[in-house]
Design a protein around this motif. Structure first.
Motif, PDB file in Angstrom:
ATOM      1  N   UNK A  84     -10.657 -10.490  -0.170  1.00 15.42           N
ATOM      2  CA  UNK A  84     -11.552 -10.831  -1.279  1.00 15.42           C
ATOM      3  C   UNK A  84     -11.488  -9.806  -2.401  1.00 15.42           C
ATOM      4  N   UNK A  85     -11.295  -8.550  -2.047  1.00 18.33           N
ATOM      5  CA  UNK A  85     -11.247  -7.502  -3.068  1.00 18.33           C
ATOM      6  C   UNK A  85     -10.605  -6.254  -2.496  1.00 18.33           C
ATOM      7  N   UNK A 181      -0.891  -3.958  -6.118  1.00 16.93           N
ATOM      8  CA  UNK A 181      -1.871  -4.424  -5.127  1.00 16.93           C
ATOM      9  C   UNK A 181      -2.356  -5.826  -5.440  1.00 16.93           C
ATOM     10  N   UNK A 182      -2.690  -6.123  -6.709  1.00 19.24           N
ATOM     11  CA  UNK A 182      -3.187  -7.439  -7.059  1.00 19.24           C
ATOM     12  C   UNK A 182      -2.127  -8.511  -6.870  1.00 19.24           C
ATOM     13  N   UNK A 217     -11.148 -18.762  -3.783  1.00 19.53           N
ATOM     14  CA  UNK A 217     -10.437 -17.591  -3.302  1.00 19.53           C
ATOM     15  C   UNK A 217     -10.089 -16.663  -4.454  1.00 19.53           C
ATOM     16  N   UNK A 218      -9.506 -15.519  -4.114  1.00 23.40           N
ATOM     17  CA  UNK A 218      -9.090 -14.555  -5.133  1.00 23.40           C
ATOM     18  C   UNK A 218      -8.060 -15.201  -6.042  1.00 23.40           C
ATOM     19  N   UNK A 219      -8.226 -15.063  -7.360  1.00 21.36           N
ATOM     20  CA  UNK A 219      -7.284 -15.608  -8.317  1.00 21.36           C
ATOM     21  C   UNK A 219      -6.660 -14.488  -9.129  1.00 21.36           C
ATOM     22  N   UNK A 220      -5.359 -14.561  -9.301  1.00 20.04           N
ATOM     23  CA  UNK A 220      -4.636 -13.557 -10.060  1.00 20.04           C
ATOM     24  C   UNK A 220      -4.618 -13.977 -11.529  1.00 20.04           C
ATOM     25  N   UNK A 225      -0.325 -10.824 -14.125  1.00 18.84           N
ATOM     26  CA  UNK A 225       1.038 -11.355 -14.034  1.00 18.84           C
ATOM     27  C   UNK A 225       1.936 -10.708 -15.093  1.00 18.84           C
ATOM     28  N   UNK A 226       1.432 -10.591 -16.320  1.00 19.72           N
ATOM     29  CA  UNK A 226       2.223  -9.989 -17.380  1.00 19.72           C
ATOM     30  C   UNK A 226       2.541  -8.531 -17.080  1.00 19.72           C
TER      31      UNK A 226
END
Length: 235
Positions: A84-85, A181-182, A217-220, A225-226
């Protein structure tokens, strides 16, 4: 008190002399009292019947290539093994733990309980008061001291994060740690199969049980992304 004690013993020294001797013997140093952790009841590591029933959280630590230390606060949902984090910073105190939980609850909802060890950030009165607030009523479930296996879900996750991220890269900055990590969090939740989830990633496992829309859920985000793309190009 010592002066009066000596007087009662028949000593005729005045209080100034007693105080000088008291200082010369370094008896004015404060006694350090070790904070005692109350005895914990062993709780079985039971798999929840759905999301947002039990979360687990724990700390990890590592260093940048310049020797600067940093910590991570890892939080997962025990039902779906979903991360989650992962909060990353040089300092993560109880105030920061509360802030991360508040941000997480805003989009995920409030869990019934959170399983933790006996670290100073988790046993703080501030976190306990926050959890016991009438709007939350979260049960902090402490494992027994020196028994990390009682928090087995987060310990298994920590091992994966250590092997695949922290030990796999040499980090130049905290920003670099966060970017990698993300990206890994998104892959962990959406792509990577898990043995304990019938070889499904957490999001597909939630979808299989009709829980994905109810528990996002966790969203990127696009900025992450960039940054990842730019980091890969730079390397």
């Amino acid at each position: 008190m010592m002066y009066h004690y000596l007087r009662n013993e028949g000593k005729c020294w005045n209080h100034k002399k007693v105080y000088r001797v008291y200082l010369s013997l370094n008896m004015n140093l404060k006694r350090k009292h070790k904070k005692r952790v109350p005895s914990r009841i062993k709780e079985p590591l039971v798999l929840p019947i759905g999301p947002n029933i039990t979360w687990s959280m724990d700390f990890m630590h590592d260093t940048l290539i310049n020797g600067r230390k940093f910590r991570t606060l890892n939080i997962i949902d025990d039902f779906s093994r979903e991360v989650l984090q992962i909060a990353i910073d040089t300092s993560l105190n109880s105030r920061r733990v509360i802030r991360e939980l508040e941000q997480l609850i805003e989009w995920r909802g409030t869990p019934d309980r959170i399983r933790v060890d006996n670290g100073p950030e988790f046993i703080s009165a501030r976190l306990d008061e926050w959890c016991q607030h009438p709007d939350r009523k979260i049960d902090l479930q402490f494992i027994q001291k020196g028994k990390p296996s009682q928090n087995g879900y987060i310990e298994r996750f920590n091992r994966s994060y250590r092997n695949e991220v922290l030990s796999a890269y040499l980090f130049e900055s905290l920003e670099q740690v966060k970017v990698i990590t993300y990206q890994w969090m998104w892959e962990y939740n959406n792509i990577r199969p898990h043995d304990s989830l019938m070889n499904l990633p957490p999001t597909k496992f939630l979808l299989k049980y009709g829980k994905l829309l109810e528990f996002p859920t966790f969203q990127q985000d696009i900025n992450i992304i960039k940054k990842t793309i730019n980091l890969n190009i730079a390397n």
